[in-house]
Design an enzyme around this catalytic site. Structure first.
Site, PDB file in Angstrom:
ATOM      1  N   ASP A  20       1.007  -0.925  -0.233  1.00  0.00           N
ATOM      2  CA  ASP A  20      -0.381   0.290  -0.076  1.00  0.00           C
ATOM      3  C   ASP A  20       0.775   0.972  -0.107  1.00  0.00           C
ATOM      4  O   ASP A  20       0.884   2.042   0.532  1.00  0.00           O
ATOM      5  CB  ASP A  20      -1.268   0.198   1.847  1.00  0.00           C
ATOM      6  CG  ASP A  20      -1.501  -1.433   1.587  1.00  0.00           C
ATOM      7  OD1 ASP A  20      -1.949  -1.914   0.087  1.00  0.00           O
ATOM      8  OD2 ASP A  20      -1.660  -2.012   2.343  1.00  0.00           O
ATOM      9  N   LYS A  23       2.281   2.450  -5.086  1.00  0.00           N
ATOM     10  CA  LYS A  23       2.467   1.711  -6.103  1.00  0.00           C
ATOM     11  C   LYS A  23       1.816   2.210  -8.048  1.00  0.00           C
ATOM     12  O   LYS A  23       2.654   1.971  -8.192  1.00  0.00           O
ATOM     13  CB  LYS A  23       3.493   0.072  -6.208  1.00  0.00           C
ATOM     14  CG  LYS A  23       4.417  -0.057  -4.714  1.00  0.00           C
ATOM     15  CD  LYS A  23       4.541  -1.628  -5.038  1.00  0.00           C
ATOM     16  CE  LYS A  23       3.250  -2.920  -4.055  1.00  0.00           C
ATOM     17  NZ  LYS A  23       2.658  -2.185  -2.711  1.00  0.00           N
ATOM     18  N   GLY A  47      -3.999  -4.429  -4.709  1.00  0.00           N
ATOM     19  CA  GLY A  47      -5.052  -3.756  -5.205  1.00  0.00           C
ATOM     20  C   GLY A  47      -4.605  -1.978  -5.277  1.00  0.00           C
ATOM     21  O   GLY A  47      -4.264  -1.149  -4.214  1.00  0.00           O
ATOM     22  N   HIS A  48      -4.599  -2.067  -6.414  1.00  0.00           N
ATOM     23  CA  HIS A  48      -3.819  -1.075  -7.302  1.00  0.00           C
ATOM     24  C   HIS A  48      -4.918   0.179  -7.079  1.00  0.00           C
ATOM     25  O   HIS A  48      -5.369   0.005  -7.692  1.00  0.00           O
ATOM     26  CB  HIS A  48      -3.039  -0.872  -8.166  1.00  0.00           C
ATOM     27  CG  HIS A  48      -1.112  -1.973  -7.709  1.00  0.00           C
ATOM     28  ND1 HIS A  48      -0.440  -1.800  -7.049  1.00  0.00           N
ATOM     29  CD2 HIS A  48      -1.055  -2.607  -8.696  1.00  0.00           C
ATOM     30  CE1 HIS A  48       0.127  -2.022  -7.003  1.00  0.00           C
ATOM     31  NE2 HIS A  48       0.105  -2.989  -7.836  1.00  0.00           N
ATOM     32  N   GLN A 227       2.558  -6.197  -2.981  1.00  0.00           N
ATOM     33  CA  GLN A 227       2.482  -6.314  -1.673  1.00  0.00           C
ATOM     34  C   GLN A 227       3.349  -5.127  -0.883  1.00  0.00           C
ATOM     35  O   GLN A 227       3.832  -4.365  -2.302  1.00  0.00           O
ATOM     36  CB  GLN A 227       3.108  -7.463  -1.316  1.00  0.00           C
ATOM     37  CG  GLN A 227       1.172  -7.900  -0.927  1.00  0.00           C
ATOM     38  CD  GLN A 227       1.107  -9.241  -2.468  1.00  0.00           C
ATOM     39  OE1 GLN A 227       1.655  -9.824  -2.756  1.00  0.00           O
ATOM     40  NE2 GLN A 227      -0.159  -8.623  -2.706  1.00  0.00           N
TER      41      GLN A 227
HETATM   42  P1  GDP Z   1      -0.176   0.452  -3.820  1.00  0.00           P
HETATM   43  O1  GDP Z   1      -0.846  -1.063  -3.386  1.00  0.00           O
HETATM   44  O2  GDP Z   1       1.103  -0.157  -3.349  1.00  0.00           O
HETATM   45  O3  GDP Z   1      -0.802   0.574  -5.279  1.00  0.00           O
HETATM   46  O4  GDP Z   1      -1.304   2.021  -2.634  1.00  0.00           O
HETATM   47  P2  GDP Z   1      -1.973   2.034  -3.663  1.00  0.00           P
HETATM   48  O5  GDP Z   1      -2.695   1.946  -4.829  1.00  0.00           O
HETATM   49  O6  GDP Z   1      -3.458   1.732  -2.724  1.00  0.00           O
HETATM   50  O7  GDP Z   1      -2.330   3.599  -2.777  1.00  0.00           O
HETATM   51  C1  GDP Z   1      -2.399   3.904  -1.867  1.00  0.00           C
HETATM   52  C2  GDP Z   1      -3.563   4.617  -1.899  1.00  0.00           C
HETATM   53  O8  GDP Z   1      -2.828   5.508  -1.667  1.00  0.00           O
HETATM   54  C3  GDP Z   1      -4.427   5.439  -2.427  1.00  0.00           C
HETATM   55  O9  GDP Z   1      -5.579   5.687  -2.418  1.00  0.00           O
HETATM   56  C4  GDP Z   1      -3.966   6.711  -2.894  1.00  0.00           C
HETATM   57  O10 GDP Z   1      -4.801   6.610  -4.508  1.00  0.00           O
HETATM   58  C5  GDP Z   1      -3.473   7.189  -2.218  1.00  0.00           C
HETATM   59  N1  GDP Z   1      -1.883   7.484  -3.079  1.00  0.00           N
HETATM   60  C6  GDP Z   1      -0.546   7.768  -3.657  1.00  0.00           C
HETATM   61  N2  GDP Z   1      -0.085   8.057  -3.818  1.00  0.00           N
HETATM   62  C7  GDP Z   1      -0.755   9.176  -2.179  1.00  0.00           C
HETATM   63  C8  GDP Z   1      -0.088  10.886  -1.980  1.00  0.00           C
HETATM   64  O11 GDP Z   1       0.824  11.112  -2.248  1.00  0.00           O
HETATM   65  N3  GDP Z   1      -0.300  11.170  -1.116  1.00  0.00           N
HETATM   66  C9  GDP Z   1      -1.932  10.977  -1.292  1.00  0.00           C
HETATM   67  N4  GDP Z   1      -2.738  11.324   0.051  1.00  0.00           N
HETATM   68  N5  GDP Z   1      -2.689  10.002  -1.315  1.00  0.00           N
HETATM   69  C10 GDP Z   1      -2.013   9.072  -2.141  1.00  0.00           C
END
Ligand code: GDP
Length: 426
Positions: A20, A23, A47-48, A227
């Protein structure tokens, strides 16, 4: 710290914490310069979340690079595939105007298939563990990797081969029954599998050979990790881990390219730390402090909706992740979330606690108490914010190449001019 990595080759994007990290957004940005985006491990437990032109798209299995019309997506051999989820996601993407035909989305014939029995077994086991549950997403990922290692699983190549499907399903079922896990009959399973197999058949290839030919043509591949480092089966906080290797090196066996074809590793880390499910988390916050960070960062799982555990940035842990992945650069995400604080604790060391468990040693850095989500240039960030980034960079020993200050594509700030072209369109 200057960034000197190779920008014109194949890039691996991985999470440096417990997942999370954001990525999805980084992959989405970097995919613009790639011809291919490939996933190499995990399943639909990823879950991107992508926000493109204000529209929110959550992808669990299809590589997030698919949103770029010129990019071709590969679900590599190291991934475990629930065909029902894949078909559902292809339909959802098509409805959103994103084409997912066989010219754009390929699935490895060697990837293993998640069957309904795997999901049932995953859920039953987590129930049975009660308070000792690992916190799996109950998608059947673990049982499917078990069957792969035990050499009884069903591969995608068999799923789409009408001459081999019944036999493959019978084999998977027989071994499941032997351990008391199957509740569906072979005919029921066939009725479930056949229409899905028909949909997926045109997409199935020896994707390793496809990528070899792409490399021969000089086309760039972006490898999309799922992950995070400390959920890695070997290097994570075992047994509270996922059932595959999540570190960057796994991109090679998980797709069939050689290690020398991985040219640049970009590690994504949040400016603080979160974790879903059970297991150690040295810098975890509790009570009101945790609630506040969770609310500011909207820390709820994209796949499960579960509230994420929240805590401060952990330097020793993230530094280890940099080494485990061979990260050339870090992208620091969710920096905007820290804009509410007067002072920001950062864990700079772990010392042995009275119970033998590592206890974090914190140092407070000044906060900036400003909304930075509209800032687009590094020089325009508040002094304290730049100082926070530069301290982390020094402590991690690797350049922070870019910062993310919001979920949108445009809310990304190159920290290093050398890295800027990678993030810009064109
Ligand atoms: P992944 O599993 O690593 O791809 O993470 P996610 O896609 O679940 O990203 C985490 C959440 O943070 C998502 O809801 C994104 O839209 C949000 N997000 C990503 N980068 C940022 C950021 O720089 N600031 C904020 N506030 N939210 C972000």
């Amino acid at each position: 710290m200057p960034f000197t990595g190779k920008l014109d080759g194949n890039i691996v994007v991985v999470g440096l914490q417990w997942g999370d990290e954001g990525k999805g957004k980084v992959v989405d940005l970097l995919a613009r310069r790639a011809a291919w985006v490939a996933r190499f491990q995990g399943g639909d437990n990823a879950g991107h979340t992508l926000v493109v032109q204000g529209r929110r798209t959550v992808l669990h299995l299809v590589p997030s690079g698919v949103l770029h019309p010129e990019v071709r997506a590969v679900i590599g051999n190291g991934v475990v595939v629930n065909p029902a989820v894949l078909v559902e996601e292809m339909d959802a993407l098509a409805a959103a105007g994103v084409p997912t035909g066989p010219d754009r989305l390929l699935v490895s014939d060697r990837a293993h298939v998640i069957l309904p029995v795997h999901r049932a077994l995953d859920a039953a086991r987590e129930e049975a563990r009660g308070a000792a549950a690992i916190g799996t997403t109950r998608r059947g990922i673990g049982p499917t990797y078990e069957d792969k290692a035990a050499r009884r699983g069903l591969r995608v190549g068999e799923l789409v081969d009408p001459g081999r499907l019944r036999e493959g399903l019978a084999r998977a079922l027989a071994r499941r029954e032997a351990c008391g896990g199957a509740e569906a009959s072979l005919d029921e399973l066939l009725a479930w599998a056949e229409p899905l197999a028909d949909r997926l058949r045109p997409h199935v290839r020896d994707t390793a050979a496809v990528l070899h030919r792409a490399l021969d043509r000089g086309e760039r591949i972006l490898f999309e990790g799922a992950q995070g480092t400390f959920l890695d089966l070997d290097h994570g906080t075992w047994p509270y881990v996922t059932s595959s290797n999540t570190v960057a090196g796994a991109a090679a066996p998980g797709t069939g390219v050689g290690p020398r074809d991985l040219h640049l590793v970009v590690g994504v880390a949040k400016a603080y730390t979160t974790r879903v499910g059970a297991g150690p988390f040295p810098t975890e916050l509790h009570g009101e402090a945790a609630e506040r960070l969770r609310a500011w960062g909207h820390e709820y799982g994209a796949t499960t909706g579960r509230p994420r555990r929240c805590g401060w940035f952990d330097v020793p842990l993230t530094r280890r992740a940099v080494r485990l992945n061979g990260a050339d650069a870090v992208v620091l995400t969710k920096l905007d979330v820290l804009g509410h604080l007067d002072a920001i604790p950062v864990c700079t060391a772990h010392e042995p606690g009275p119970d033998g468990l590592p206890r974090p040693v914190f140092r407070e850095l000044p906060g900036w108490r400003r909304d930075i989500s509209e800032v687009r240039r590094y020089a325009d960030l508040p002094d304290a914010c730049r100082a926070y980034v530069e301290r982390l960079e020094d402590w991690l020993g690797v350049p922070v190449a870019a910062l993310s200050v919001g979920p949108g594509r445009e809310q990304t700030i190159p920290r290093d001019e050398a890295f800027a072209p990678l993030l810009s369109a064109g």
